[in-house]
Design an enzyme around this catalytic site. Structure first.
Site, PDB file in Angstrom:
ATOM      1  N   THR A  99      80.129  29.007  38.327  1.00  0.00           N
ATOM      2  CA  THR A  99      79.621  28.188  39.359  1.00  0.00           C
ATOM      3  C   THR A  99      78.127  28.186  39.600  1.00  0.00           C
ATOM      4  O   THR A  99      77.571  28.857  38.736  1.00  0.00           O
ATOM      5  CB  THR A  99      80.419  28.748  40.164  1.00  0.00           C
ATOM      6  N   ILE A 135      78.084  33.159  36.871  1.00  0.00           N
ATOM      7  CA  ILE A 135      77.051  32.769  37.807  1.00  0.00           C
ATOM      8  C   ILE A 135      75.503  31.487  36.826  1.00  0.00           C
ATOM      9  O   ILE A 135      74.862  31.961  36.023  1.00  0.00           O
ATOM     10  CB  ILE A 135      76.043  33.060  39.170  1.00  0.00           C
ATOM     11  N   LYS A 136      76.008  30.663  37.576  1.00  0.00           N
ATOM     12  CA  LYS A 136      74.772  29.782  36.579  1.00  0.00           C
ATOM     13  C   LYS A 136      73.718  29.280  37.135  1.00  0.00           C
ATOM     14  O   LYS A 136      73.347  28.754  38.198  1.00  0.00           O
ATOM     15  CB  LYS A 136      75.122  27.893  35.845  1.00  0.00           C
ATOM     16  N   ILE A 137      72.714  29.394  35.665  1.00  0.00           N
ATOM     17  CA  ILE A 137      70.829  29.213  37.078  1.00  0.00           C
ATOM     18  C   ILE A 137      70.275  29.073  35.293  1.00  0.00           C
ATOM     19  O   ILE A 137      70.180  28.913  34.572  1.00  0.00           O
ATOM     20  CB  ILE A 137      70.589  30.626  36.482  1.00  0.00           C
TER      21      ILE A 137
END
EC number: 2.2.1.2
Length: 332
Positions: A99, A135-137
């Site tokens: 996400t 967690i997509k960054i």
């Protein structure tokens, strides 16, 4: 009888579905799934997911309280929608969902950390632990530094919009769980730059980039996983057979499934260990220097952040329109 390409790929690589379309995920039974702002926006427009959108908006309206502005409600719903899709996806996959943090925070370490913690808290409130969420960054220096802190807190990260070796090395040195080096977008840049219509898969600049990153990681024993992403054709995928993971759109998953033929392993940790590769250490000055010198990575990271920002703004508009419609229905 020879197996199809998808079956063979699964024997050496973890196959991940790159989509927010829950029905497509059910069809291909991947271990993991990845979403991004563009995919969530696309899914939010599909008639079969209107119920998720409406429920998220109504809950956000309730939680925001009586005096909340439309903007505040939409902002709250927007954050929750990606998690709502993530929760639905986690009901049908055994592994992890990715996400994405708001792309507008890509150059702000503190804001990225805060947003990531909020997303993990939402999953936790729904009974999902951090081991099932990535967690997509975006792979900016600031994003990588945020992820380094988050990883120490037990929040696992997927560093995306990764186009250059300097980004990959910085991620490995920061102890990131997983990276998503982009293949197709690199090919797009080279096609535009050279005027060429196509490249043979083995010479595809995106394939060569991921191969270099994979070999570097395996040579020096980094634990960070490599998940090739953004594919334009199945040739790019078959050239990366053996990568730790590959995240693939439903259309290309279908094509792999429909293709019978031998699939040789292309990426191999044992082979990588024998290669003569120089080790590089990356601090901010080195990162900035290498990033400025790599015009493709510079262009595509900037373009990718702008593209995801546009998708986020489109989603906010869509949610505001939907909220207005729900309020009209409620008032009748």
């Amino acid at each position: 009888m020879t197996k199809n390409l998808l079956e063979q790929l699964r024997e050496m690589t973890v196959v991940v579905a790159d989509t927010g379309d829950i029905q497509a995920i059910e069809k291909f039974t991947p271990r993991d799934a990845t979403t991004n702002p563009s995919l969530i926006t696309a899914a939010a427009k599909m008639p079969e997911y209107q119920e998720i959108v409406d429920q998220t908006l109504l809950q956000a309206k309730k939680d925001a309280g009586a005096g909340a502005s439309k903007g505040q409600i939409v902002s709250l719903a927007f954050d929750r929608l990606a998690v709502s899709f993530g929760l639905k996806i986690l009901q049908i996959i055994p592994g992890r969902v990715s996400t994405e943090v708001d792309a507008r925070l890509s150059y702000d370490t503190e804001a990225t950390i805060t947003k990531a913690r909020e997303l993990i808290a939402q999953y936790k409130a729904a009974g999902i632990g951090p081991e099932r969420v990535l967690i997509k960054i975006a792979s900016t220096w600031e994003g990588i530094k945020a992820a380094e802190i988050l990883e120490k807190e037990g929040i696992h990260c997927n560093l995306t919009l990764l186009f250059g070796l300097h980004q990959a090395i910085a991620c490995a040195e920061a102890g990131i769980t997983l990276i998503s080096p982009f293949v197709g977008r690199i090919l797009d840049w080279y096609k535009k730059e050279t005027g060429r219509d196509s490249y043979p898969s083995a010479e595809d600049p995106g394939v060569l980039s991921v191969t270099t990153i994979y070999n570097y990681y395996k040579k020096f024993g980094y634990k960070t996983e490599v998940m090739g992403a953004s594919f334009r054709n199945i040739g790019e995928i078959t050239e990366l057979a053996g990568s730790d993971l590959l995240t693939i759109s439903p259309g290309l998953l279908g094509e792999l499934q429909a293709t019978i033929g031998e699939l040789p392993r292309k990426l191999d940790p044992a082979k990588a260990a024998t290669l003569d590769i120089d080790k590089i250490s990356i601090d901010k000055a080195t990162f900035d220097k290498m990033h400025a010198a790599d015009r493709m990575a510079y262009d595509k990271l900037d373009e990718g952040i702008k593209g995801f920002t546009k998708a986020l703004e489109e989603l906010e508009t869509l949610l505001a329109e939907r909220l207005a419609r729900l309020e009209v229905v409620a008032s009748h």
